[in-house]
Design a protein around this motif. Structure first.
Motif, PDB file in Angstrom:
ATOM      1  N   ILE A   1       0.875  -1.179   0.000  1.00 46.89           N
ATOM      2  CA  ILE A   1       0.000   0.000   0.000  1.00 46.89           C
ATOM      3  C   ILE A   1       0.911   1.227   0.000  1.00 46.89           C
ATOM      4  CG2 ILE A   1      -1.788   1.293   1.239  1.00 46.89           C
ATOM      5  CD1 ILE A   1      -2.436  -1.363   2.724  1.00 46.89           C
TER       6      ILE A   1
ATOM      7  N   ARG B   1       0.805   5.771  -0.686  1.00 48.22           N
ATOM      8  CA  ARG B   1       0.003   6.973  -0.910  1.00 48.22           C
ATOM      9  C   ARG B   1       0.923   8.176  -0.998  1.00 48.22           C
ATOM     10  NH1 ARG B   1      -2.673   7.197   5.147  1.00 48.22           N
ATOM     11  NH2 ARG B   1      -0.712   7.598   6.250  1.00 48.22           N
TER      12      ARG B   1
ATOM     13  N   VAL C   1     -10.148   3.210   3.779  1.00 48.58           N
ATOM     14  CA  VAL C   1     -10.573   3.572   2.428  1.00 48.58           C
ATOM     15  C   VAL C   1     -12.033   3.992   2.515  1.00 48.58           C
ATOM     16  CG1 VAL C   1     -10.846   2.751   0.055  1.00 48.58           C
ATOM     17  CG2 VAL C   1      -8.993   1.847   1.482  1.00 48.58           C
TER      18      VAL C   1
ATOM     19  N   LEU D   1      -8.172   6.349  -0.511  1.00 49.73           N
ATOM     20  CA  LEU D   1      -7.245   5.975   0.556  1.00 49.73           C
ATOM     21  C   LEU D   1      -7.006   7.186   1.452  1.00 49.73           C
ATOM     22  CD1 LEU D   1      -6.571   3.648  -1.513  1.00 49.73           C
ATOM     23  CD2 LEU D   1      -4.269   3.758  -0.601  1.00 49.73           C
TER      24      LEU D   1
ATOM     25  N   VAL E   1      -8.321   5.216  -6.799  1.00 44.35           N
ATOM     26  CA  VAL E   1      -7.325   4.233  -6.367  1.00 44.35           C
ATOM     27  C   VAL E   1      -6.635   3.673  -7.606  1.00 44.35           C
ATOM     28  CG1 VAL E   1      -6.959   2.041  -5.150  1.00 44.35           C
ATOM     29  CG2 VAL E   1      -8.747   3.619  -4.373  1.00 44.35           C
TER      30      VAL E   1
ATOM     31  N   ASN F   1      -1.217   3.015  -5.826  1.00 42.01           N
ATOM     32  CA  ASN F   1      -1.629   2.868  -4.433  1.00 42.01           C
ATOM     33  C   ASN F   1      -1.531   1.442  -3.921  1.00 42.01           C
ATOM     34  OD1 ASN F   1      -4.120   5.128  -5.358  1.00 42.01           O
ATOM     35  ND2 ASN F   1      -2.554   5.654  -3.870  1.00 42.01           N
TER      36      ASN F   1
END
Length: 153
Positions: free
Chosen positions: A9, A11, A27, A33, A51, A78
């Motif tokens: 994951i 971001r 989420v 996210l 996403v 992401n």
């Protein structure tokens, strides 16, 4: 039932901002996210780019083609999908824990990929190798290691 697993994951809080690799994240339908700038749906928007997902195998093939071994998050996606061939069909829905995502379109590699490695944009272009974009249908919490399944295709 075909399943894969969530391998990573990542971001970024702003466009061109630094990538933060994390183990878990919330989420939501409204914001994608938590902490990622792309997830917020603008007024009147459809949230088609909330996403981004990339298959681990596709990233590995691109790295092999270039003779590099950069971490997957250099793609600025992401979610890293392992062990599952993402359907290249808009409207397909995926479940990760309680989260449901709907694939909206291919994530075309941009010129930014050339800043990462020369030739990377071309290496990510064939066969949706650059990944898929999705909108959030149902929110929840996800974590690295969670199962990913196709629930509608």
């Amino acid at each position: 039932m075909v399943t894969g697993r969530l391998g990573g994951i990542a971001r970024h809080a702003r466009s061109r901002g630094p990538i933060e690799v994390i183990d878990r994240v919330s989420v939501s339908v409204e914001a994608g996210l938590a902490g990622d700038f792309r997830g917020a749906v603008k007024p009147g928007g459809r949230g088609r780019r909330q996403v981004s997902l990339i298959e681990a195998g596709d990233w590995d093939r691109a790295m092999t083609a270039l003779g590099h071994s950069l971490p997957w998050w250099h793609r600025r996606a992401n979610l890293l999908v392992e062990g599952l061939d993402l359907p290249q069909v808009p409207g397909t829905r995926l479940r990760i824990g309680d989260v449901v995502l709907e694939i909206t379109q291919e994530c075309d590699p941009c010129s930014r990929m050339e800043e990462v490695a020369e030739g990377l944009k071309a290496a990510l272009t064939p066969d949706w190798r650059g990944g898929a974009l999705a909108k959030v249908i149902a929110g929840g919490d996800i974590a690295v290691g969670d199962a990913i399944e196709i629930i509608q295709g």
